[in-house]
Design a protein around this motif. Structure first.
Motif, PDB file in Angstrom:
ATOM      1  N   GLN A 282      -1.544 -11.589  38.129  1.00  0.00           N
ATOM      2  CA  GLN A 282      -1.527 -11.074  36.764  1.00  0.00           C
ATOM      3  C   GLN A 282      -2.139 -12.076  35.784  1.00  0.00           C
ATOM      4  OE1 GLN A 282      -0.384  -7.838  36.365  1.00  0.00           O
ATOM      5  NE2 GLN A 282      -0.308  -8.026  38.600  1.00  0.00           N
ATOM      6  N   PHE A 283      -2.847 -11.549  34.781  1.00  0.00           N
ATOM      7  CA  PHE A 283      -3.460 -12.416  33.775  1.00  0.00           C
ATOM      8  C   PHE A 283      -2.401 -13.207  33.018  1.00  0.00           C
ATOM      9  CE2 PHE A 283      -4.657 -13.031  29.315  1.00  0.00           C
ATOM     10  CZ  PHE A 283      -5.771 -13.849  29.483  1.00  0.00           C
ATOM     11  N   GLN A 284      -1.236 -12.578  32.742  1.00  0.00           N
ATOM     12  CA  GLN A 284      -0.170 -13.272  32.014  1.00  0.00           C
ATOM     13  C   GLN A 284       0.287 -14.518  32.764  1.00  0.00           C
ATOM     14  OE1 GLN A 284      -0.248 -10.065  32.872  1.00  0.00           O
ATOM     15  NE2 GLN A 284       0.866  -8.742  31.425  1.00  0.00           N
ATOM     16  N   PHE A 285       0.255 -14.442  34.090  1.00  0.00           N
ATOM     17  CA  PHE A 285       0.678 -15.595  34.892  1.00  0.00           C
ATOM     18  C   PHE A 285      -0.242 -16.789  34.651  1.00  0.00           C
ATOM     19  CE2 PHE A 285       0.547 -18.172  38.732  1.00  0.00           C
ATOM     20  CZ  PHE A 285       1.888 -18.408  38.955  1.00  0.00           C
ATOM     21  N   TRP A 286      -1.534 -16.526  34.521  1.00  0.00           N
ATOM     22  CA  TRP A 286      -2.474 -17.618  34.272  1.00  0.00           C
ATOM     23  C   TRP A 286      -2.201 -18.277  32.917  1.00  0.00           C
ATOM     24  CZ3 TRP A 286      -8.049 -17.090  36.456  1.00  0.00           C
ATOM     25  CH2 TRP A 286      -7.982 -16.650  37.777  1.00  0.00           C
ATOM     26  N   LEU A 287      -1.795 -17.471  31.950  1.00  0.00           N
ATOM     27  CA  LEU A 287      -1.431 -18.032  30.652  1.00  0.00           C
ATOM     28  C   LEU A 287      -0.204 -18.932  30.783  1.00  0.00           C
ATOM     29  CD1 LEU A 287      -1.796 -18.211  27.601  1.00  0.00           C
ATOM     30  CD2 LEU A 287      -0.445 -16.120  27.372  1.00  0.00           C
ATOM     31  N   ILE A 288       0.782 -18.471  31.550  1.00  0.00           N
ATOM     32  CA  ILE A 288       1.971 -19.293  31.789  1.00  0.00           C
ATOM     33  C   ILE A 288       1.587 -20.568  32.533  1.00  0.00           C
ATOM     34  CG2 ILE A 288       4.184 -19.387  33.005  1.00  0.00           C
ATOM     35  CD1 ILE A 288       4.575 -16.468  32.411  1.00  0.00           C
TER      36      ILE A 288
ATOM     37  N   PHE B 210      -4.396 -20.918  44.278  1.00  0.00           N
ATOM     38  CA  PHE B 210      -5.434 -21.892  43.948  1.00  0.00           C
ATOM     39  C   PHE B 210      -5.864 -21.841  42.484  1.00  0.00           C
ATOM     40  CE2 PHE B 210      -9.865 -23.376  43.768  1.00  0.00           C
ATOM     41  CZ  PHE B 210      -9.713 -24.646  44.308  1.00  0.00           C
ATOM     42  N   ALA B 211      -6.229 -20.653  41.996  1.00  0.00           N
ATOM     43  CA  ALA B 211      -6.783 -20.539  40.647  1.00  0.00           C
ATOM     44  C   ALA B 211      -5.809 -21.004  39.561  1.00  0.00           C
ATOM     45  CB  ALA B 211      -7.246 -19.110  40.391  1.00  0.00           C
ATOM     46  N   PRO B 212      -4.553 -20.507  39.509  1.00  0.00           N
ATOM     47  CA  PRO B 212      -3.651 -20.984  38.458  1.00  0.00           C
ATOM     48  C   PRO B 212      -3.339 -22.476  38.561  1.00  0.00           C
ATOM     49  CG  PRO B 212      -2.483 -19.595  40.040  1.00  0.00           C
ATOM     50  CD  PRO B 212      -3.934 -19.446  40.329  1.00  0.00           C
TER      51      PRO B 212
END
Length: 558
Positions: A30-36, A213-215
């Motif tokens: 989820q995109f929100q997870f990347w913000l977190i 990996f990404a986050p």
């Protein structure tokens, strides 16, 4: 109109709940997870940077040094009683904190974060963790011979644990958030964004799943930005002269250096464990309270620092001198031996801190000593002796951490020298191959094995300990329950399981007895009479184990 607004409100509430559920259970996609992940990276980066600055402030205050980068040189000018008194008082303060704020008088570090990732859905202890951070801060500021990476990793883990508990994240999301925090803390502590991300994956999560990996990279980059805003874009160590490898004749020397560094790393790790065992035996025999153990360790460190002040603190001044070739052969040997003793006293005395920075110093000293011999014997076929110091630094650190990939990269990022990759990689690969055969893969996993937490062997070993039999058993009132008469007959024969036992105990008992089920009991009263609670069927235990293995494999390969 009112009912329409009410319906819209209920729909928005429903959508919000759906969003939170997605974040808790499928967070990494989820995109929100990347913000977190970004926010956790900033918070962990600030915490790691603040911890480093706090060490500088307290160390400058107690020793009176104008710069913490030259603490060893400055300490040599201080009166002997001051060198003895400072670590003694520091150890006493650590002992008091551990005595009152931890259940076992032990500082929490990287091993506890690895355990939290594997067995506790990415969560770590909060109260003991805060006490441990304070203890490590005092230890590193008052003469303790350890590193700052262990404390900052656990501090970051507490931040991610708070976030995971707040959003009620499941295991996968919680572990990924933990990886984000650890990556940011390491990258902020050492200005090493690549190594920070890989350290979190290789050491803490122990897999390289794409969803993580990404986050983790996002968080690691955030931590690095925090470091560079405070300290500037500078490397931890500055190399002098050339570090060119004289290919190809010189490469066998790096194979040999790797073997030696692997043995040196094992010697340091075993020295720490020996000191810890010896301290525990003496503490038990003399009936000493927890608070006295770090104080005694402080006295020993202070006595050693009177003659050898280079053991004080993280050791970056001595490491820098080794990397620039500013030490003689006998100095490198003596300093390396004394560093092992000092680290064993610090960690065996339960004073706090990590092992990464000491392993860097020990590796640089070992590599320099080896390089001085190699370049002296073959001057026409050798590069600079400082190249061996650089390779040795990576080799010992990789063997201690059990992390050849991230350690190789962190050496490059700490020094800014990317031209010597082949030499460092050869030494690192040989050292980790040697050490992995003599300890349980790394210092951290060996620590956990000593506590009977079997993570080194992989999920097939530690997953069994996660299931208590009372959660898998069939109660007497359940459909297809075990025959009670048969259960009582087995209890009379002493063939039963306690309700708090785990599948780690149950499955070997099934193999030994050959029965289809085992009674599960609770021991009541002063005579501990077995009271039947249910029965654990062999097939149910195997199903639970298989489901856990499948879930772990899915997480690690998604």
């Amino acid at each position: 109109m009112t009912s329409l607004v009410h319906l819209q409100f209920l729909e928005m509430k429903k959508q919000g709940r759906r969003g939170w559920d997605l974040l808790r259970h499928k967070g990494p996609s989820q995109f929100q997870f990347w913000l977190i992940a970004l926010l956790i990276g900033i918070a962990a980066g600030l915490a790691a940077t603040g911890f480093r600055l706090a060490i500088s402030v307290l160390q400058t205050t107690v020793y009176g040094t104008p710069s913490v980068t030259t603490i060893h040189s400055y300490a040599a000018t201080l009166p002997w009683w001051m060198l003895l008194l400072i670590p003694t008082l520091g150890g006493l303060a650590v002992g008091v904190i551990l005595h009152y704020f931890t259940p076992d008088g032990r500082v929490r570090t990287v091993a506890d974060v690895i355990e939290g990732a594997a067995l506790n859905d990415g969560r770590v202890e909060k109260k003991a963790g805060i006490a441990s951070a304070v203890c490590s801060w005092i230890t590193l500021s008052t003469g303790g011979s350890s590193g700052r990476e262990g404390p900052v990793v656990h501090i970051a883990a507490m931040i991610s644990s708070w976030v995971s508990n707040t959003i009620r994240a499941d295991g996968i999301t919680g572990r990924d958030l933990l990886g984000c925090a650890v990556a940011a803390a390491v990258s902020a502590s050492f200005n090493a964004p690549i190594a920070g991300a890989l350290f979190a994956l290789e050491v803490v999560l122990r897999h390289f799943a794409v969803h993580a990996f990404a986050p983790i990279v996002v968080a690691s980059a955030a931590g690095t930005v925090i470091n560079r805003l405070v300290f500037g874009d500078v490397t931890e160590f500055t190399l002098s002269g050339t570090t060119t490898v004289e290919f190809y004749l010189e490469l066998p020397a790096f194979f040999l250096l790797g073997l030696i560094c692997g043995l040196v790393a094992v010697a340091m790790m075993r020295s720490v464990f020996l000191a810890d065992d010896l301290g525990t035996r003496l503490q038990t025999r003399l009936n000493l309270p927890h608070l006295m153990r770090p104080a005694i360790a402080g006295v020993m460190l202070g006595a050693l620092a009177i003659w050898f002040p280079h053991i004080i603190g993280v050791g970056y001044e001595t490491t820098s001198r080794a990397l620039t070739g500013a030490l003689l052969w006998h100095e490198a040997i003596v300093f390396a031996m004394l560093k092992v003793v000092a680290v064993a006293i610090t960690l065996g005395g339960r004073m706090g801190g990590g092992v990464f920075s000491p392993s860097l110093m020990l590796g640089a000293l070992t590599g320099l000593a080896f390089g001085l011999i190699a370049t002296g014997l073959f001057p026409d076929n050798s590069g600079a002796s400082t190249l061996y110091a650089l390779a040795g630094m990576g080799a010992v650190a990789a063997a201690v951490l059990g992390a050849p990939i991230s350690t190789t990269l962190i050496v490059f990022e700490l020094t800014g020298d990317w031209q010597t990759g082949l030499a460092v990689m050869i030494s690192v690969s040989m050292s980790t191959a040697v050490s992995a055969r003599l300890v349980d893969r790394s210092f951290f996993l060996t620590q956990l094995e000593r506590r009977k937490v079997h993570l080194a062997a992989g999920p097939q070993a530690y997953l069994l300990a996660m299931f208590r039999v009372q959660g898998v058993m069939r109660k007497p009132t359940a459909e297809n329950a075990a025959d009670e008469a048969a259960c009582h007959a087995m209890i009379e024969q002493g063939l039963y399981l306690q309700a708090q036992a785990t599948l780690e105990t149950a499955l070997p008992l099934f193999d030994k007895s050959g029965v289809a089920f085992l009674p599960v009991v609770r021991l009541d009263g002063p005579d501990r009479t077995p009271v039947l609670q249910g029965a654990l069927f062999h097939v149910d235990a195997l199903k639970a184990y298989n489901r856990a293995l499948a879930a772990t494999a899915a997480e690690e390969h998604s």
